[in-house]
Scaffold this motif. Structure first.
Motif, PDB file in Angstrom:
ATOM      1  N   LEU A 165      -5.766   2.878   6.941  1.00 19.86           N
ATOM      2  CA  LEU A 165      -5.149   1.834   6.114  1.00 19.86           C
ATOM      3  C   LEU A 165      -3.747   2.248   5.678  1.00 19.86           C
ATOM      4  O   LEU A 165      -2.827   1.425   5.698  1.00 19.86           O
ATOM      5  CB  LEU A 165      -6.018   1.521   4.900  1.00 19.86           C
ATOM      6  CG  LEU A 165      -5.533   0.353   4.043  1.00 19.86           C
ATOM      7  CD1 LEU A 165      -5.439  -0.926   4.862  1.00 19.86           C
ATOM      8  CD2 LEU A 165      -6.453   0.151   2.853  1.00 19.86           C
ATOM      9  N   GLN A 166      -3.574   3.498   5.327  1.00 17.63           N
ATOM     10  CA  GLN A 166      -2.233   3.985   4.970  1.00 17.63           C
ATOM     11  C   GLN A 166      -1.267   3.805   6.138  1.00 17.63           C
ATOM     12  O   GLN A 166      -0.132   3.358   5.959  1.00 17.63           O
ATOM     13  CB  GLN A 166      -2.282   5.456   4.553  1.00 17.63           C
ATOM     14  CG  GLN A 166      -2.885   5.682   3.200  1.00 17.63           C
ATOM     15  CD  GLN A 166      -3.038   7.160   2.868  1.00 17.63           C
ATOM     16  OE1 GLN A 166      -2.974   8.019   3.738  1.00 17.63           O
ATOM     17  NE2 GLN A 166      -3.262   7.444   1.603  1.00 17.63           N
ATOM     18  N   ARG A 167      -1.722   4.130   7.332  1.00 23.36           N
ATOM     19  CA  ARG A 167      -0.878   3.988   8.517  1.00 23.36           C
ATOM     20  C   ARG A 167      -0.496   2.525   8.735  1.00 23.36           C
ATOM     21  O   ARG A 167       0.662   2.206   8.995  1.00 23.36           O
ATOM     22  CB  ARG A 167      -1.609   4.531   9.747  1.00 23.36           C
ATOM     23  CG  ARG A 167      -0.764   4.556  11.005  1.00 23.36           C
ATOM     24  CD  ARG A 167      -1.580   4.968  12.222  1.00 23.36           C
ATOM     25  NE  ARG A 167      -2.613   4.016  12.576  1.00 23.36           N
ATOM     26  CZ  ARG A 167      -2.394   2.844  13.176  1.00 23.36           C
ATOM     27  NH1 ARG A 167      -1.180   2.470  13.465  1.00 23.36           N
ATOM     28  NH2 ARG A 167      -3.409   2.058  13.491  1.00 23.36           N
ATOM     29  N   ARG A 168      -1.456   1.624   8.578  1.00 23.86           N
ATOM     30  CA  ARG A 168      -1.180   0.202   8.804  1.00 23.86           C
ATOM     31  C   ARG A 168      -0.273  -0.392   7.729  1.00 23.86           C
ATOM     32  O   ARG A 168       0.538  -1.263   8.024  1.00 23.86           O
ATOM     33  CB  ARG A 168      -2.486  -0.577   8.884  1.00 23.86           C
ATOM     34  CG  ARG A 168      -3.253  -0.279  10.148  1.00 23.86           C
ATOM     35  CD  ARG A 168      -4.382  -1.238  10.329  1.00 23.86           C
ATOM     36  NE  ARG A 168      -5.233  -0.842  11.433  1.00 23.86           N
ATOM     37  CZ  ARG A 168      -6.147  -1.642  11.952  1.00 23.86           C
ATOM     38  NH1 ARG A 168      -6.327  -2.856  11.465  1.00 23.86           N
ATOM     39  NH2 ARG A 168      -6.889  -1.234  12.947  1.00 23.86           N
ATOM     40  N   VAL A 169      -0.397   0.055   6.507  1.00 24.22           N
ATOM     41  CA  VAL A 169       0.481  -0.434   5.440  1.00 24.22           C
ATOM     42  C   VAL A 169       1.917   0.029   5.693  1.00 24.22           C
ATOM     43  O   VAL A 169       2.857  -0.750   5.538  1.00 24.22           O
ATOM     44  CB  VAL A 169      -0.022   0.026   4.045  1.00 24.22           C
ATOM     45  CG1 VAL A 169       1.020  -0.232   2.974  1.00 24.22           C
ATOM     46  CG2 VAL A 169      -1.328  -0.691   3.702  1.00 24.22           C
ATOM     47  N   ILE A 170       2.073   1.260   6.096  1.00 25.51           N
ATOM     48  CA  ILE A 170       3.410   1.761   6.421  1.00 25.51           C
ATOM     49  C   ILE A 170       4.013   0.971   7.574  1.00 25.51           C
ATOM     50  O   ILE A 170       5.188   0.607   7.548  1.00 25.51           O
ATOM     51  CB  ILE A 170       3.370   3.273   6.720  1.00 25.51           C
ATOM     52  CG1 ILE A 170       3.075   4.042   5.424  1.00 25.51           C
ATOM     53  CG2 ILE A 170       4.662   3.746   7.350  1.00 25.51           C
ATOM     54  CD1 ILE A 170       2.762   5.506   5.630  1.00 25.51           C
ATOM     55  N   GLU A 171       3.206   0.658   8.586  1.00 26.02           N
ATOM     56  CA  GLU A 171       3.669  -0.169   9.700  1.00 26.02           C
ATOM     57  C   GLU A 171       4.121  -1.549   9.213  1.00 26.02           C
ATOM     58  O   GLU A 171       5.145  -2.063   9.659  1.00 26.02           O
ATOM     59  CB  GLU A 171       2.561  -0.359  10.733  1.00 26.02           C
ATOM     60  CG  GLU A 171       2.441   0.716  11.755  1.00 26.02           C
ATOM     61  CD  GLU A 171       1.337   0.419  12.742  1.00 26.02           C
ATOM     62  OE1 GLU A 171       0.848  -0.735  12.821  1.00 26.02           O
ATOM     63  OE2 GLU A 171       0.933   1.351  13.453  1.00 26.02           O
ATOM     64  N   ALA A 172       3.341  -2.141   8.319  1.00 30.84           N
ATOM     65  CA  ALA A 172       3.664  -3.477   7.812  1.00 30.84           C
ATOM     66  C   ALA A 172       4.986  -3.466   7.051  1.00 30.84           C
ATOM     67  O   ALA A 172       5.808  -4.384   7.189  1.00 30.84           O
ATOM     68  CB  ALA A 172       2.545  -3.997   6.905  1.00 30.84           C
ATOM     69  N   VAL A 173       5.221  -2.434   6.278  1.00 34.62           N
ATOM     70  CA  VAL A 173       6.468  -2.345   5.511  1.00 34.62           C
ATOM     71  C   VAL A 173       7.654  -2.089   6.435  1.00 34.62           C
ATOM     72  O   VAL A 173       8.733  -2.639   6.241  1.00 34.62           O
ATOM     73  CB  VAL A 173       6.356  -1.245   4.435  1.00 34.62           C
ATOM     74  CG1 VAL A 173       7.688  -0.987   3.772  1.00 34.62           C
ATOM     75  CG2 VAL A 173       5.319  -1.632   3.386  1.00 34.62           C
ATOM     76  N   ASP A 174       7.436  -1.280   7.469  1.00 39.04           N
ATOM     77  CA  ASP A 174       8.512  -0.966   8.410  1.00 39.04           C
ATOM     78  C   ASP A 174       8.925  -2.158   9.261  1.00 39.04           C
ATOM     79  O   ASP A 174      10.070  -2.244   9.694  1.00 39.04           O
ATOM     80  CB  ASP A 174       8.121   0.208   9.308  1.00 39.04           C
ATOM     81  CG  ASP A 174       8.143   1.527   8.573  1.00 39.04           C
ATOM     82  OD1 ASP A 174       8.732   1.577   7.473  1.00 39.04           O
ATOM     83  OD2 ASP A 174       7.567   2.504   9.087  1.00 39.04           O
ATOM     84  N   ARG A 175       7.990  -3.084   9.509  1.00 36.76           N
ATOM     85  CA  ARG A 175       8.314  -4.238  10.343  1.00 36.76           C
ATOM     86  C   ARG A 175       9.257  -5.144   9.683  1.00 36.76           C
ATOM     87  O   ARG A 175       9.771  -5.535   8.931  1.00 36.76           O
ATOM     88  CB  ARG A 175       7.061  -5.025  10.708  1.00 36.76           C
ATOM     89  CG  ARG A 175       6.456  -4.541  11.988  1.00 36.76           C
ATOM     90  CD  ARG A 175       5.361  -5.445  12.457  1.00 36.76           C
ATOM     91  NE  ARG A 175       4.115  -4.738  12.159  1.00 36.76           N
ATOM     92  CZ  ARG A 175       3.046  -5.284  11.626  1.00 36.76           C
ATOM     93  NH1 ARG A 175       3.010  -6.531  11.337  1.00 36.76           N
ATOM     94  NH2 ARG A 175       1.981  -4.572  11.396  1.00 36.76           N
ATOM     95  N   ALA A 215       8.269 -10.179   0.879  1.00 32.53           N
ATOM     96  CA  ALA A 215       7.091  -9.697   0.145  1.00 32.53           C
ATOM     97  C   ALA A 215       5.842 -10.466   0.575  1.00 32.53           C
ATOM     98  O   ALA A 215       4.772  -9.867   0.740  1.00 32.53           O
ATOM     99  CB  ALA A 215       7.317  -9.830  -1.355  1.00 32.53           C
ATOM    100  N   ASP A 216       5.958 -11.778   0.753  1.00 35.73           N
ATOM    101  CA  ASP A 216       4.813 -12.576   1.195  1.00 35.73           C
ATOM    102  C   ASP A 216       4.321 -12.122   2.568  1.00 35.73           C
ATOM    103  O   ASP A 216       3.117 -12.055   2.817  1.00 35.73           O
ATOM    104  CB  ASP A 216       5.171 -14.060   1.235  1.00 35.73           C
ATOM    105  CG  ASP A 216       5.363 -14.654  -0.156  1.00 35.73           C
ATOM    106  OD1 ASP A 216       4.923 -14.029  -1.147  1.00 35.73           O
ATOM    107  OD2 ASP A 216       5.963 -15.751  -0.241  1.00 35.73           O
ATOM    108  N   ASP A 217       5.256 -11.821   3.467  1.00 32.69           N
ATOM    109  CA  ASP A 217       4.875 -11.339   4.796  1.00 32.69           C
ATOM    110  C   ASP A 217       4.132 -10.010   4.709  1.00 32.69           C
ATOM    111  O   ASP A 217       3.133  -9.799   5.389  1.00 32.69           O
ATOM    112  CB  ASP A 217       6.106 -11.184   5.687  1.00 32.69           C
ATOM    113  CG  ASP A 217       6.686 -12.522   6.129  1.00 32.69           C
ATOM    114  OD1 ASP A 217       5.979 -13.542   6.004  1.00 32.69           O
ATOM    115  OD2 ASP A 217       7.840 -12.524   6.594  1.00 32.69           O
TER     116      ASP A 217
END
Length: 119
Positions: free
Chosen positions: A109-119, A20-22
């Protein structure tokens, strides 16, 4: 190795907290970058009269939020975006530029948040 269910629970909670912190750090960085991209796009797409309005776009951090605003000619943003009445009658046509950039920033921003969660 976990010796008991409580040890396993503790270990799992610790790993989830790190995950979650990441994600929070990645999302905060994405918000900062997308905000600056928004300022750059607004500077490029704003109507040009004297150039002051165009150059006035800034991003400011307020508590935990980033706010994009026009520091020099804030009074003109609504008038230019939506149009306004003329003094002698009639209307000045709107020059939409803020809403278009806003929609692009939301999608990015939606695209980048999805990327962050997928990583």
């Amino acid at each position: 190795m976990a010796n008991s269910p409580n040890d396993l629970t503790t270990l799992l909670n610790r790993q989830l907290a790190l995950y979650a912190d990441d994600i929070v750090a990645d999302v905060e960085e994405a918000v900062k970058e997308v905000s600056q991209e928004g300022v750059d796009k607004l500077k490029a797409r704003s109507p040009r009269f004297t150039g002051s309005y165009r150059k006035g776009w800034r991003v400011k951090k307020v508590k935990k939020k980033y706010v994009i605003h026009n520091k020099t000619d804030y009074q003109l943003t609504h008038l230019l975006e939506k149009g306004h009445a003329k003094v002698g009658g009639g209307r000045v046509a709107p020059k939409p530029h803020i809403a278009l950039v806003e929609q692009e920033l939301i999608e990015e921003l939606q695209r980048r948040v999805i990327e962050a969660v997928d990583r």
